[in-house]
Scaffold this active site. Structure first.
Site, PDB file in Angstrom:
ATOM      1  N   LYS A 120      17.252  -7.594  65.631  1.00  9.02           N
ATOM      2  CA  LYS A 120      17.817  -7.401  66.967  1.00  9.02           C
ATOM      3  C   LYS A 120      19.062  -8.254  67.223  1.00  9.02           C
ATOM      4  CE  LYS A 120      14.097 -10.252  69.033  1.00  9.02           C
ATOM      5  NZ  LYS A 120      13.281 -10.335  67.792  1.00  9.02           N
ATOM      6  N   ASN A 143      18.130 -13.014  74.891  1.00 10.98           N
ATOM      7  CA  ASN A 143      17.361 -13.847  73.969  1.00 10.98           C
ATOM      8  C   ASN A 143      18.262 -14.595  72.993  1.00 10.98           C
ATOM      9  OD1 ASN A 143      14.711 -14.652  72.987  1.00 10.98           O
ATOM     10  ND2 ASN A 143      15.166 -13.440  71.167  1.00 10.98           N
ATOM     11  N   HIS A 188       4.098 -13.045  66.375  1.00 12.78           N
ATOM     12  CA  HIS A 188       3.633 -13.660  67.618  1.00 12.78           C
ATOM     13  C   HIS A 188       2.151 -13.390  67.891  1.00 12.78           C
ATOM     14  CE1 HIS A 188       7.708 -14.791  68.439  1.00 12.78           C
ATOM     15  NE2 HIS A 188       8.124 -13.553  68.475  1.00 12.78           N
TER      16      HIS A 188
END
Length: 451
Positions: A120, A143, A188
């Protein structure tokens, strides 16, 4: 910015760059704001006290009674909304939001939004370069780099936002002009109960979206809710209308749009098949945002990539050394391994290991057996990785990265590549993935004389 007075009491939970940006934005609106952070000395505290000395600051363990006294909580992405004080406030009627939710309300230009387990940052950065090449005033953040709220008011004609699952889980509706989930792999899982919960958080990027960009090579990229969405797609060997794809001929690999060849992959400076996918994704997003094709292709040709993402460091004694420290999860490292195995008889010598974040490593086994001459493991979960790879792989253990680099030079043969792609988080041995990659780069540059 106009001042909007409100009787809404807002608690910013978590300081740092994001929390400070929320304070700056909300205070400018005349909102009643307080801050809570579980740390005694969080980053940004001095700036907060200098700039907003009258804002109450609550440090230390979260207090349920305190949180319940606010009717809105703006939660920084590093803090789970499952925290008992936050969950309890939500049950009592508090609205739980994040900085991206605030941004979506105020955005004064179209938004292109990118999420995914891997790629990303590269896609967001390349999209920004494409927009600039087209003469568009683009602001990039989220982010990466600048917090989203700090991008407002700069005269943007387009926003390109990289977004994490943590940011999306507190975003009600982004209303993006174009959005994509590039891919989904195990990551995560120390924060989410399972992969489905992680996937569902990623899917929130499509809420209110006009154009969905779908990776045809990853089924989890497809929006679950498809009403009122226009689709553009990308994927390898998927030549179709409204699709960015690839084909091969005697001149090599071509990128295509629809049935037209638009760019020879040999013109790109980026390494690896996965970066071809990233280029296709950026082209699809830019096309959906109305960027002209010529400008996008020009930017793609010039783009050198980003540090720590399949970054070529040097060639020594016929061996290439590649820094992929940003490979912080198994999916990222699998993509790097499969993309960067040398042609002809060359193999990879893989350096991996670190903190697993609850992930398991079985997906590494086949690509490692197929592509790697040897694996050198470091870090807290080195033996867990070794167990997942099985007995058919030549595994070496190193107590330091310096030892691993030295060993890799002994194992690699001419025509091989040494790939540093940890498949793990860095915080067991390093400050962050940047520190880890910088150390790898320095160690490689200190090896012998360049051939």
């Amino acid at each position: 910015m106009s001042v909007i007075t409100s009787d809404r009491r807002t608690l910013v939970v978590g300081l740092g760059k994001t929390g400070l940006s929320c304070v700056r934005y909300l205070s400018a609106q005349g909102r009643d704001v307080a801050v809570a952070d579980s740390r005694e000395a969080p980053p940004g505290l001095d700036d907060l006290r200098a700039g907003w000395p009258d804002i109450p600051v609550h440090l230390g363990p979260f207090d349920k009674a305190l949180f319940a006294s606010f009717n809105e909580l703006i939660v920084s992405p590093g803090i789970s909304i499952a925290e008992p004080a936050i969950a309890d406030a939500a049950r009592q009627g508090a609205r739980i939001r994040g900085d991206i939710d605030l941004f979506a309300e105020a955005a004064d230009a179209p938004v292109v939004a990118i999420t995914g387990s891997n790629g990303k940052t590269t896609v967001t950065t390349l999209l920004g370069e494409m927009a600039r090449a087209a003469g568009r005033k683009v602001e990039i953040g989220g982010n990466i780099g600048t917090p989203a709220l700090d991008l407002l008011g700069r005269g943007a004609e387009l926003y390109a936002l990289e977004l994490s699952s943590f940011q999306l889980e507190t975003t009600a509706e982004l209303n993006a002009l174009a959005a994509t989930v590039l891919n989904v792999s195990d990551d995560h899982l120390d924060r989410y109960p399972n992969k489905m919960a992680y996937f569902q958080a990623k899917q929130r990027i499509f809420r209110g979206c006009q154009n969905a960009i779908v990776n045809l090579d990853d089924a989890l990229s497809t929006p679950m809710e498809r009403d009122n969405l226009r689709f553009f797609c990308f994927g390898f060997h998927r030549v179709n209308p409204n699709t960015f794809s690839t084909r091969e001929d005697d001149q090599g690999t071509w990128l295509t749009f629809g049935f037209d060849s638009i760019l020879n992959a040999g013109e790109l400076k980026l390494l690896g098949q996965h970066n071809l996918s990233n280029v296709m994704a950026a082209l699809a997003l830019g096309h959906a945002a109305g960027l002209p094709m010529d400008a996008m292709l020009s930017a793609a040709r010039k783009f050198n990539g980003l540090p720590h993402r399949c970054e070529f460091i040097r060639r020594l004694k016929g061996v290439d050394y590649i820094n992929d420290s940003k490979g912080t999860n198994v999916g990222a490292s699998v993509a790097a391994i499969e993309s960067l195995v040398p042609e002809n008889e060359g193999k990879l010598v893989l350096i991996a290991g670190g903190e697993s974040k609850g992930a398991e490593f079985s997906a590494l086994a086949v690509p490692v057996r197929t592509c790697c001459r040897a694996v050198i493991l470091i870090g807290a979960d080195a033996h867990q990785i070794a167990s997942a790879l099985g007995s058919d792989v030549q595994v070496h253990f190193a107590t330091t990265l310096a030892e691993a680099v030295k060993t890799s030079g002994k194992l690699a043969l001419e025509g091989d590549r040494v790939l540093f792609s940890p498949a793990c988080a860095s915080f067991d041995m390093f400050r962050d993935y940047i520190d880890r990659g910088d150390q790898f780069r320095d160690l490689v540059r200190s090896l012998g004389e360049v051939s």
